[in-house]
Design a protein around this motif. Structure first.
Motif: not given
Length: 399
Positions: A288-305
């Motif tokens: 799980i990418g660092y960026k994914c943790f950071q993005m969901i920590a900020m409450g963002k809508a994310v797209i992942v593989s």
């Protein structure tokens, strides 16, 4: 436990690496006393920076030896420890830390999350798998993992992979999510021009699959107001920039590294965040990418593989959208769906923050580490099994 757990966080680790900072802060948030026995690796590099070839190598070796001896001397003076955690990267810190741990009869946790062989040979291709250097790296990884009582990994999939790759017991590897530093927290966006911003940032390594993001941007070039930002630089940067130029991706902007404060603001400004990893390397399936943790920590809508690693934490259409890796059409379809459905974006953003709080907060990380450090070994349960993403056709429509 009658007294407060005391843990030494040891080595030449980089405090700014999320592997280290979140684990140290997490232990403290869980009420565990953390004694840092630390000399930064940068001091080793600085001692050798004016030397070249053999002289530079010898200077580095001498600086490293002095650094390691000084660290061990500091560690040896510590008493009443319950565990030692060797910080990332720590590949040269484990053997000396093991001397102390064995003498005191306490567990040694190796906070590595990656291996040299997996990263340099399998993922980035710096050495061929049959080369002597590759065999040496694999041997050294196994040597370190055997020395450690517990090896900390970022996902259970990664733990299983390491156990099979190095022929070691699965119980030796324990998952602790990396999480995110407290600076990555929800905040309002700056005033933005009309439209929809899609954000990705990274170090341009193969597992990130940035070329597929560029191709997705090209597929969506006729969508009014849709703009892509890619922040960072690294290994595949030249090839990715050349691809964007050949595709004439005018809706895409490349940005060099920015400060951490500016990065936080750009995440806040983005409408859609791409959490990765979109590449097709074996490692991309596991992490799980660092960026994914950071993005969901900020409450963002994310797209992942849609990968085993991501599915340990996230659930398709519950707190993210998932798409097939290495597939620009699937990525473009997911982006287009979020661009057109603001209600879905808001719901995924709210749920992603809830997922982070439940499984990746500093306290959650600290409590997991505390259980492992205190023993006996525990099995770390995953969130409920998620639903796999169903492929959706990409339909190019103007406007």
């Amino acid at each position: 436990m009658n007294r407060k757990l005391r843990v030494c966080y040891y080595g030449s680790y980089d405090w700014n690496e999320p592997h280290n900072s979140t684990h140290i802060l997490g232990l403290q948030h869980a009420g565990i006393e953390v004694i840092e026995c630390h000399r930064p690796a940068a001091a080793q590099r600085d001692a050798a920076q004016h030397y070249r070839s053999l002289f530079r190598t010898l200077a580095f070796a001498w600086a490293f030896l002095k650094n390691s001896c000084a660290l061990l001397a500091r560690l040896w003076r510590l008493r009443d420890l319950d565990a030692i955690v060797v910080g990332y990267p720590g590949f040269f810190d484990v053997p000396l830390a093991r001397l102390y741990a064995r003498r005191r009869g306490i567990p040694l946790l190796f906070n590595v999350h990656i291996s040299l062989y997996e990263t340099l040979v399998i993922d980035r291709g710096y050495f061929k798998a049959g080369a002597f250097a590759a065999a040496l790296l694999k041997w050294y990884d196994r040597f370190l993992f055997r020395y450690a009582t517990v090896v900390l990994t970022d996902t259970a999939a990664h733990a299983t992979y390491f156990a099979r790759l190095y022929g070691l017991p699965r119980e030796k590897f324990q998952r602790v999510f990396i999480g995110a530093d407290p600076i990555f927290a929800p905040q309002p966006p700056r005033s933005q021009p009309p439209g929809c911003t899609v954000l990705f940032y990274g170090t341009f390594i193969p597992l990130q699959g940035i070329e597929y993001i560029v191709q997705a941007a090209h597929l969506l070039r006729q969508q009014d107001g849709l703009r892509f930002e890619i922040i960072g630089r690294g290994q595949t940067q030249q090839q990715v920039h050349a691809l964007a130029k050949s595709l004439a991706a005018t809706n895409l902007t490349f940005i060099d590294w920015v400060s951490r404060e500016e990065l936080v603001q750009r995440i806040a400004d983005a409408d859609i965040c791409l959490g990765g990893q979109f590449g097709l390397t074996p490692k991309a399936e596991l992490v799980i990418g660092y960026k994914c943790f950071q993005m969901i920590a900020m409450g963002k809508a994310v797209i992942v593989s849609d990968s085993p690693g991501n599915r340990e934490l996230l659930r398709h259409e519950r707190d993210c959208l998932m798409c097939a890796p290495g597939n620009p059409e699937a990525l473009a379809a997911a982006i287009l769906r979020l661009q057109r459905d603001e209600a879905l974006r808001r719901r995924l953003a709210q749920e992603s923050r809830k997922t982070f709080e439940a499984h990746c907060s500093l306290r959650a990380i600290g409590e997991e580490l505390g259980k492992i450090a205190a023993g006996p070994r525990v099995s770390i349960a995953a969130p409920p099994a998620p639903r796999r993403a169903q492929a959706q056709p990409f339909v190019q429509q103007p406007g």
